[in-house]
Scaffold this motif. Structure first.
Motif, PDB file in Angstrom:
ATOM      1  N   ALA A 222       0.849  -1.176   0.000  1.00 36.59           N
ATOM      2  CA  ALA A 222       0.000   0.000   0.000  1.00 36.59           C
ATOM      3  C   ALA A 222       0.894   1.239   0.000  1.00 36.59           C
ATOM      4  O   ALA A 222       1.980   1.234   0.589  1.00 36.59           O
ATOM      5  CB  ALA A 222      -0.902  -0.005   1.222  1.00 36.59           C
ATOM      6  N   ARG A 223       0.410   2.274  -0.621  1.00 39.58           N
ATOM      7  CA  ARG A 223       1.242   3.471  -0.791  1.00 39.58           C
ATOM      8  C   ARG A 223       1.755   4.044   0.528  1.00 39.58           C
ATOM      9  O   ARG A 223       2.917   4.436   0.613  1.00 39.58           O
ATOM     10  CB  ARG A 223       0.485   4.522  -1.576  1.00 39.58           C
ATOM     11  CG  ARG A 223       1.308   5.757  -1.921  1.00 39.58           C
ATOM     12  CD  ARG A 223       0.604   6.585  -2.969  1.00 39.58           C
ATOM     13  NE  ARG A 223       0.496   5.848  -4.225  1.00 39.58           N
ATOM     14  CZ  ARG A 223      -0.071   6.351  -5.316  1.00 39.58           C
ATOM     15  NH1 ARG A 223      -0.591   7.564  -5.303  1.00 39.58           N
ATOM     16  NH2 ARG A 223      -0.133   5.633  -6.412  1.00 39.58           N
ATOM     17  N   PRO A 224       0.941   4.100   1.595  1.00 38.06           N
ATOM     18  CA  PRO A 224       1.433   4.733   2.835  1.00 38.06           C
ATOM     19  C   PRO A 224       2.615   4.007   3.485  1.00 38.06           C
ATOM     20  O   PRO A 224       3.317   4.597   4.313  1.00 38.06           O
ATOM     21  CB  PRO A 224       0.205   4.704   3.751  1.00 38.06           C
ATOM     22  CG  PRO A 224      -0.959   4.607   2.838  1.00 38.06           C
ATOM     23  CD  PRO A 224      -0.491   3.758   1.699  1.00 38.06           C
ATOM     24  N   VAL A 225       2.809   2.741   3.141  1.00 44.39           N
ATOM     25  CA  VAL A 225       3.861   1.978   3.809  1.00 44.39           C
ATOM     26  C   VAL A 225       4.978   1.570   2.877  1.00 44.39           C
ATOM     27  O   VAL A 225       5.962   0.957   3.293  1.00 44.39           O
ATOM     28  CB  VAL A 225       3.272   0.710   4.485  1.00 44.39           C
ATOM     29  CG1 VAL A 225       2.078   1.082   5.371  1.00 44.39           C
ATOM     30  CG2 VAL A 225       2.858  -0.336   3.459  1.00 44.39           C
ATOM     31  N   ARG A 226       4.876   1.925   1.636  1.00 44.09           N
ATOM     32  CA  ARG A 226       5.757   1.402   0.595  1.00 44.09           C
ATOM     33  C   ARG A 226       7.233   1.599   0.901  1.00 44.09           C
ATOM     34  O   ARG A 226       8.065   0.729   0.600  1.00 44.09           O
ATOM     35  CB  ARG A 226       5.391   2.046  -0.736  1.00 44.09           C
ATOM     36  CG  ARG A 226       6.065   1.458  -1.950  1.00 44.09           C
ATOM     37  CD  ARG A 226       5.365   1.948  -3.192  1.00 44.09           C
ATOM     38  NE  ARG A 226       3.971   1.490  -3.246  1.00 44.09           N
ATOM     39  CZ  ARG A 226       3.052   1.981  -4.079  1.00 44.09           C
ATOM     40  NH1 ARG A 226       3.372   2.962  -4.906  1.00 44.09           N
ATOM     41  NH2 ARG A 226       1.835   1.511  -4.081  1.00 44.09           N
ATOM     42  N   ASP A 227       7.573   2.724   1.460  1.00 42.77           N
ATOM     43  CA  ASP A 227       8.994   3.019   1.689  1.00 42.77           C
ATOM     44  C   ASP A 227       9.454   2.647   3.091  1.00 42.77           C
ATOM     45  O   ASP A 227      10.626   2.848   3.430  1.00 42.77           O
ATOM     46  CB  ASP A 227       9.257   4.505   1.453  1.00 42.77           C
ATOM     47  CG  ASP A 227       8.992   4.927   0.026  1.00 42.77           C
ATOM     48  OD1 ASP A 227       8.554   6.070  -0.186  1.00 42.77           O
ATOM     49  OD2 ASP A 227       9.196   4.080  -0.887  1.00 42.77           O
ATOM     50  N   ARG A 228       8.548   2.082   3.890  1.00 44.84           N
ATOM     51  CA  ARG A 228       8.881   1.800   5.296  1.00 44.84           C
ATOM     52  C   ARG A 228       8.739   0.337   5.682  1.00 44.84           C
ATOM     53  O   ARG A 228       9.389  -0.126   6.620  1.00 44.84           O
ATOM     54  CB  ARG A 228       7.986   2.653   6.209  1.00 44.84           C
ATOM     55  CG  ARG A 228       8.119   4.143   5.974  1.00 44.84           C
ATOM     56  CD  ARG A 228       7.256   4.932   6.949  1.00 44.84           C
ATOM     57  NE  ARG A 228       5.833   4.743   6.694  1.00 44.84           N
ATOM     58  CZ  ARG A 228       4.977   4.227   7.582  1.00 44.84           C
ATOM     59  NH1 ARG A 228       5.403   3.854   8.777  1.00 44.84           N
ATOM     60  NH2 ARG A 228       3.686   4.098   7.281  1.00 44.84           N
TER      61      ARG A 228
END
Length: 127
Positions: free
Chosen positions: A61-67
């Protein structure tokens, strides 16, 4: 009968990390997608991350993509969700899910494609 058991949730300060685990009983773990979903208080359950049956393909999901990162150990019937730089909005009950009816299919973020669910593990992020 296939069962899913999550663990690793807890209370953590914003900016810190947690790793969730989901152990799946039964055979054929290495033939189907595994996903993670979450439900915040007062909100609908939402997709977080998914791994294809081999682990070669993932989706976030976009909100977690980089984390966040998802991985799986097919030899141990276990899928992991590594959550870094946790934010207040990450608070919720996290569920792992198995797409057992879709063997060798592409990774999916649709709840309807997941036929079995764990009981959930609480993740609380504080400021």
């Amino acid at each position: 009968q296939v069962q899913l058991v999550e663990s690793g949730g807890g209370l953590v300060q914003a900016g810190h990390s947690l790793r969730l685990s989901c152990v799946v009983s039964g055979d054929a773990f290495d033939t189907y997608c595994m996903g993670w979903f979450r439900q915040a208080p007062g909100k609908q359950r939402e997709f977080v991350a998914a791994s294809s049956w081999s682990g070669a393909s993932t989706h976030f999901a976009r909100p977690v993509r980089d984390r966040f990162a998802i991985s799986r150990d097919n030899a141990k019937n276990t899928v992991f969700l590594q959550m870094n730089n946790l934010q207040l909005d990450d608070t919720g009950v996290y569920y792992c899910a198995a797409s057992t009816d879709r063997k060798y299919k592409a990774v999916t973020n649709s709840e309807d494609d997941y036929s079995l669910w764990g009981q959930g593990t609480q993740v609380t992020v504080s400021s």
